[in-house]
Design a protein around this motif. Structure first.
Motif: not given
Length: 171
Positions: A30-34
């Motif tokens: 969830e912390a990954v900025d995609w």
């Protein structure tokens, strides 16, 4: 003129949800900025399947698409959460309405709704965030029926934690 778009996460082995329909397996990523912020800024309407719509209140305390109109495809009882409206017609007629809008539409609904848009040749663009997680079983990302239009890969972006964003356009 708006485009009809899909964007969703998939496990490495091609599942959109686990065997019980859950997406808890996505939590470690969830912390990954995609690119969701840029993506949602291009969206004027979100289209949800009944199952996705019914899950929203358990996932978010408030309507998660405050800047977008919402359309729910399927039998749901009014009043609808977030000011969404219900679509009772067929999907080709909905596609005409969506393409007449100034901004793009996102087919948020899970694999069943996105699969129906693909099978009917109504999807213009599909972005898949491939997550390096093997589920082994669950809700398949795509229907068994091939899409009516041929997808062409137009972009690949590598993301942290081994994730990859694939961008397809349909001809």
């Amino acid at each position: 003129m708006g485009a009809i778009r899909g964007m969703m996460a998939t496990s490495l082995d091609g599942f959109a949800a686990d065997a019980s329909g859950g997406v808890g397996w996505l939590a470690p990523f969830e912390a990954v900025d995609w690119g969701y912020g840029d993506f949602i800024a291009e969206i004027g309407t979100v289209v949800l399947g009944r199952r996705t719509y019914e899950q929203l209140p358990s996932l978010a305390p408030e309507w998660p698409y405050p800047g977008q109109a919402g359309i729910v495809v399927g039998q749901v009882s009014p009043p609808l959460w977030g000011g969404a409206s219900r679509w009772e017609g067929d999907l080709p007629a909905l596609a005409q309405v969506l393409r007449a809008q100034p901004k793009d539409a996102w087919i948020v609904g899970g694999p069943m709704l996105q699969g129906a848009f693909l099978t009917l040749g109504l999807m213009d663009r599909l972005q898949l965030c491939v997550v390096p997680h093997l589920l082994g079983q669950g809700v398949r990302l795509f229907p068994e029926t091939p899409p009516a239009r041929v997808p062409q890969l137009t972009g690949v972006q590598t993301l942290p934690m081994g994730m990859v964003m694939l961008d397809y356009r349909f001809t």
